[in-house]
Scaffold this active site. Sequence first.
Site, PDB file in Angstrom:
ATOM      1  CG  HIS A   1      -0.474  -0.178   2.595  1.00  0.00           C
ATOM      2  ND1 HIS A   1      -1.353   0.149   3.685  1.00  0.00           N
ATOM      3  CD2 HIS A   1       0.583  -0.145   3.044  1.00  0.00           C
ATOM      4  CE1 HIS A   1      -0.389   0.525   4.542  1.00  0.00           C
ATOM      5  NE2 HIS A   1       0.858   0.046   4.144  1.00  0.00           N
ATOM      6  CD  GLU A   2      -0.544   5.039   1.727  1.00  0.00           C
ATOM      7  OE1 GLU A   2      -0.429   5.891   0.844  1.00  0.00           O
ATOM      8  OE2 GLU A   2      -1.690   4.904   2.567  1.00  0.00           O
ATOM      9  N   GLY A   3       1.455   2.692  -2.748  1.00  0.00           N
ATOM     10  CA  GLY A   3       2.255   2.745  -3.781  1.00  0.00           C
ATOM     11  C   GLY A   3       3.316   1.414  -3.651  1.00  0.00           C
TER      12      GLY A   3
END
Length: 507
Positions: free
Chosen positions: A441-443
Amino acid sequence: MDSRRLIDRRHLDFLLHEVLAVDDLCRYSRFAEHGRETFAAALDLAEQVALDKFLPHNRKADLHEPQLVDGKVALISEIGEAVAAFCAAGFPAVLADYDRGGMQMPFVVGAACDALFCSANAGTIAYPTLARAAANLLEVYGTAEQKRLYMQPILEGRYFGTMCLSEPQAGSSLADLKTTATPQPDGSYRMSGAKMWISAGDHELGENIVHLVLARLPDAPPGVRGISLFIVPRWRVEADGSRGARNDVRLAGLNHKLGQRASVNTFLKFGEQGDCVGYLVGAPHNGLAQMFHMMNEERIGVGLSAIQQAAASYQYALAYARERRQGRHPDQKDATSPAVALIEHADVRRMLLLQKCYVEGGQMLAFDAALLVDRQHDADERVREQSHLLLELLTPIVKAWNSDYALRANDLAIQVFGGYGYTRDYPVEQCWRDNRINPIHEGTNGIQALDLLGRKALMRDGAALRLLLERIAQTCAQAAADATLAPFAADLQRAASLAGTVTQAAG
């Protein structure tokens, strides 16, 4: 095992004061009213709340994940109690200005406080820290009215916040998002679309949830350049700040996760009834750049949370290795002799030392990046510029390296426990499961690599990379004067030079 071993304050204080010299930040006007005493008081309070309110329900929340009951998210009561304690202690506003009721602490001290909560319960801490990141974005890009109606209640702990980027059909490919925003005569927008994987996307912990939503205007160009950012509250807010009618934001389902189960993960639909109201943040078609303010803060947070999960599993493994007696030294041939502690076995010490290296290196990396946020308050323009450059370069590294090597540390902790580590009788398997989301997550870490090599290393003709390599060279030169450190300094300098040469050639 004594669970309070999870937090090594002695080491944390060493990093902050002896290595990073955070006390020097008090010479900046923004932090002039602070000192080592106020920093310690904030950390003491964070440690107390983390141990008393967050840690005790960590396992319970894992075993009793959020459920959808009568259209609402049902959480165990301890999550609400912990979040309420966090808010009552003032941590939603730990970074905020004094005139907004905040503590006006340095970012690095706030990150250190968050680290204590992450070690105790990585799932529950997501609710208030996501909200704080949303408030920080609005502080930069929101209008005065938006700050009054949506940001201030977050700082007061009454409202929560989310970031709504991914969509079911697009995932990380934001260029393919389809959520739309149609202008209305009153200046608002009608939102229509769906968002997936929204952490803390729906719950009853506060009075309202402020969704920050990426969407397209009717005249938007294709790709990421056509994305705008909108405030979409769960409940509409009247001009006087009171809560109005329910907005057309619907919970369509929950995602049942491998780990971090305390934080609900949702599928949200906007405008199914044609009456979802949103408000534009900042300039049209500039939403992704604005959202990066929140995303970059969260990426440092993800890196820090990841390494703190590694720190927790290391502390568990260290305690277990000291207490568990099993086997004998190779030269002990007497089978009736007492068994030795696991920590006396060379391979166990190897695994513990590797964990310690990953954890302490990752913590230093994360806190050093956090300190760069604060260095941008320096009166010297050159210091501000260099701090910004280094922060841009290091942010994807903090997120990706920490989440990658933290999992390796978790894996080693399980190995120290042996078969017990693979069961739910001990907490290290949960540490691994809780951590497994962090490379995603978050890229994803692949996206971080693209960001690092495709943008950050090449920006301004490689200025940030050159600056980092110069600082590494300075450190190596200092270390070379010590006979013990000299061989390691030489290895590091060779590796840094090779990385710089290859990256610059590829660029």
